[in-house]
Design a protein around this motif. Sequence first.
Motif, PDB file in Angstrom:
ATOM      1  N   TRP A 175       0.853  -1.201   0.000  1.00  0.00           N
ATOM      2  CA  TRP A 175       0.000   0.000   0.000  1.00  0.00           C
ATOM      3  C   TRP A 175       0.883   1.244   0.000  1.00  0.00           C
ATOM      4  O   TRP A 175       0.636   2.200  -0.755  1.00  0.00           O
ATOM      5  CB  TRP A 175      -0.900   0.004   1.238  1.00  0.00           C
ATOM      6  N   TYR A 184       3.738   7.726   6.495  1.00  0.00           N
ATOM      7  CA  TYR A 184       3.128   6.615   5.762  1.00  0.00           C
ATOM      8  C   TYR A 184       4.086   5.426   5.688  1.00  0.00           C
ATOM      9  O   TYR A 184       3.683   4.270   5.840  1.00  0.00           O
ATOM     10  CB  TYR A 184       2.757   7.074   4.351  1.00  0.00           C
ATOM     11  N   LYS A 186       2.827   1.942   7.616  1.00  0.00           N
ATOM     12  CA  LYS A 186       2.435   0.870   6.699  1.00  0.00           C
ATOM     13  C   LYS A 186       3.475  -0.240   6.587  1.00  0.00           C
ATOM     14  O   LYS A 186       3.222  -1.262   5.954  1.00  0.00           O
ATOM     15  CB  LYS A 186       2.174   1.444   5.293  1.00  0.00           C
ATOM     16  N   PHE A 209      -5.438   7.206  -5.442  1.00  0.00           N
ATOM     17  CA  PHE A 209      -5.277   6.766  -4.057  1.00  0.00           C
ATOM     18  C   PHE A 209      -6.258   7.358  -3.051  1.00  0.00           C
ATOM     19  O   PHE A 209      -6.165   7.033  -1.864  1.00  0.00           O
ATOM     20  CB  PHE A 209      -3.846   7.087  -3.583  1.00  0.00           C
ATOM     21  N   TYR A 212      -7.829   5.249  -0.330  1.00  0.00           N
ATOM     22  CA  TYR A 212      -7.015   4.695   0.751  1.00  0.00           C
ATOM     23  C   TYR A 212      -7.327   5.370   2.092  1.00  0.00           C
ATOM     24  O   TYR A 212      -7.204   4.749   3.146  1.00  0.00           O
ATOM     25  CB  TYR A 212      -5.526   4.850   0.449  1.00  0.00           C
ATOM     26  N   GLU A 254      -9.862   3.699   4.203  1.00  0.00           N
ATOM     27  CA  GLU A 254      -9.464   2.416   4.774  1.00  0.00           C
ATOM     28  C   GLU A 254      -8.207   2.539   5.623  1.00  0.00           C
ATOM     29  O   GLU A 254      -7.525   1.552   5.881  1.00  0.00           O
ATOM     30  CB  GLU A 254      -9.234   1.399   3.652  1.00  0.00           C
ATOM     31  N   GLU A 255      -7.890   3.771   6.069  1.00  0.00           N
ATOM     32  CA  GLU A 255      -6.640   4.026   6.783  1.00  0.00           C
ATOM     33  C   GLU A 255      -6.477   3.139   8.014  1.00  0.00           C
ATOM     34  O   GLU A 255      -5.452   2.489   8.198  1.00  0.00           O
ATOM     35  CB  GLU A 255      -6.593   5.510   7.186  1.00  0.00           C
ATOM     36  N   ILE A 299      -6.044  -0.571   7.096  1.00  0.00           N
ATOM     37  CA  ILE A 299      -4.711  -0.854   6.540  1.00  0.00           C
ATOM     38  C   ILE A 299      -3.675  -0.928   7.660  1.00  0.00           C
ATOM     39  O   ILE A 299      -2.837  -1.825   7.698  1.00  0.00           O
ATOM     40  CB  ILE A 299      -4.308   0.228   5.518  1.00  0.00           C
TER      41      ILE A 299
END
Length: 646
Positions: free
Chosen positions: A419, A561, A565, A623, A626, A629-630, A633
């Motif tokens: 991601w 990020y 991630k 994106f 995204y 759905e932070e 994820i």
Amino acid sequence: METHIPTPLSGFGIAIAIKTSWIVSVSKLGLSCPSHDMALDEKAAVTVAYEAEIKDLKDSVHPDHVHSIHDPMSGKLHENAYYEGTFSSERQYNEDGYEIPTEEELHTLRRVSDKIPIGALLIVIIEFAERLSYYGTTGPFANFIRNPLPEGGPGTGATPKGSEEPAGALNQGTSTQVAVTTFFSFWAYIMPVFGAIIADQYIGRFKAICWFTAVVGIGHILLTAICTPSLLQNNPDGAFAAFMVSLVIIGIGTGGVKANVSPLVAEQYTKSGQWIKTKKNGERVIVDSNLTVQRIFLYFYFMINVGSIGSIATVYAEKIVGFWLAFLIPTIVYLLMPIVLWAGYHRYVRTPPKGSVLLQAFNVIKLAYRGVWTFNIFKFWKAPVNWDNARPGIAEKPAGKTLINWDNDFVDEIKRSLWACKVFLLYPFYWIAYNQMNNNLTNQAAYMTTKGTPNDLLNNLNPLSIIIIIPIMDHVIYPGLRRFGIVVKPIQRITLGFFFASASMVYCAVLQHKINQTNPCGKYGGHCELGVSPISVWVQAPAYILIGISEIFTSITGLEYAYTKSPARMKSVVFAIFFLTTAFSNVFNFALVKVSEDPYVMWNYVGCAGAAFIAGIVFWFLFHKYDKEEDTINAIGKSEERRLQD
């Protein structure tokens, strides 16, 4: 089912062996506590529950961990409390005994960040010293490489007193200057891949930082040594060759430090998720670990830019005294790094190396994308990826010669890492605009009226603007928006950064057009013997400020990020991939060397503005989903990450 029982609760007594379908509730008026004679008012009374048995708690929490009644002022369980109530499965708690917010509370309670640990603050000081040495060294590079030794000067690269002429030493010209500085940036940002592999597989992040710190120190000493007046005056070609060797050494060390210091600062904060806290004024808020990581990187970047303004001292040193002093200052400051590394040794969270995972990661991706690979980029992007194909049991049958030596958690970790890596794809177009500060804006300043101001001083407005704006964002803008229930998500912030970078380049293009109109030599003002444009060099200020704002949104969020991630076993590698985007942008900048000269400079800015703007639109289109759905994820693979930290 529900029962009403009076029970004294102490330590693990709260986790009596009842099934999770039972309910615990607190009296609406408060708790009673014989041992403390404690009473809570209606506002502070909370609903309390626990869904576990003693064995499960001992398996999932440290053996000496105590679970007891919530202390309503801290949000954590209060020991040796007694209450009378009913048991419920509605209220849940995390592994540290804090209340997990309900769906309703997630939409109604204000979110705040947690406290930043001491270890993180010490590493921020290390980054300050490293960045001051880096930017203090690279600040004078443009003049050092491009310009000749000033006539009438002391022979150290400094200019005669009162001269409008810039400092100089090697006399290699604009094309060589842009090519060399672009190469150095490329080299310094591709080396994090090497540093990440060394750290993640062999020696760990902390030891890697220590070893690469020593490498950079050697490069600094060599760079200072080549700036002796006798060498610059009598053998400039030899000085240039030694200069290139020092750049290679500094680049190796800088890359190794850069790949590891960013994840090291964030992993000092070991909590994850969201939980409820009651403040002293009685307000119940949600403590969000993601906001804490965001805040850590805000101040990490803040100190990067405090270090960056160290080049103010070095650019004045080059103009007044010479380059030997300009390069000696960051070398001395660099000595702060090993001192702080040693002083805080026992305070740092030091993650040990986890062994080689790159081959495993490659095999997981290969199996997950089986049947999806195609040279049609649009079809490939939209094709569904079946991660179950890479899971043990399912993957073993069709994998053939692929050795399945990973578990389901590792598959989830790789999924989460991709991601982040996808989001980084368009970053090179942002860095192309950003990199104009390192070369072309410094050269543009030489076309303008300076009145004794060093032409490479103005780029310090960029870190100064960041130093001023970051506290405003942290204490005013972001908290103010959160009070209205608005959380600016990562993709939104990154997109804004692209647009601010584009606006900066538009401003530069317009300014260059005005310079061309007012310069005695028109579009050929770079080395005009007739004079310079009457436009003050300080008119460049908005361009640097706009770039600074863009960094707060795009660069800081990229670091955040990369950390949130990436799995524990691959954090340095994912950070290296993020920094690799800067290296790729320098490849593009090599192609722009010819348009960095007269008479094409204005069109260079126009192209950079267009590239950043279009990339920002494409980035949002690809994106923006995204952000929705932070939290999901970030939760992928977290169980394995906690196990590795333990």
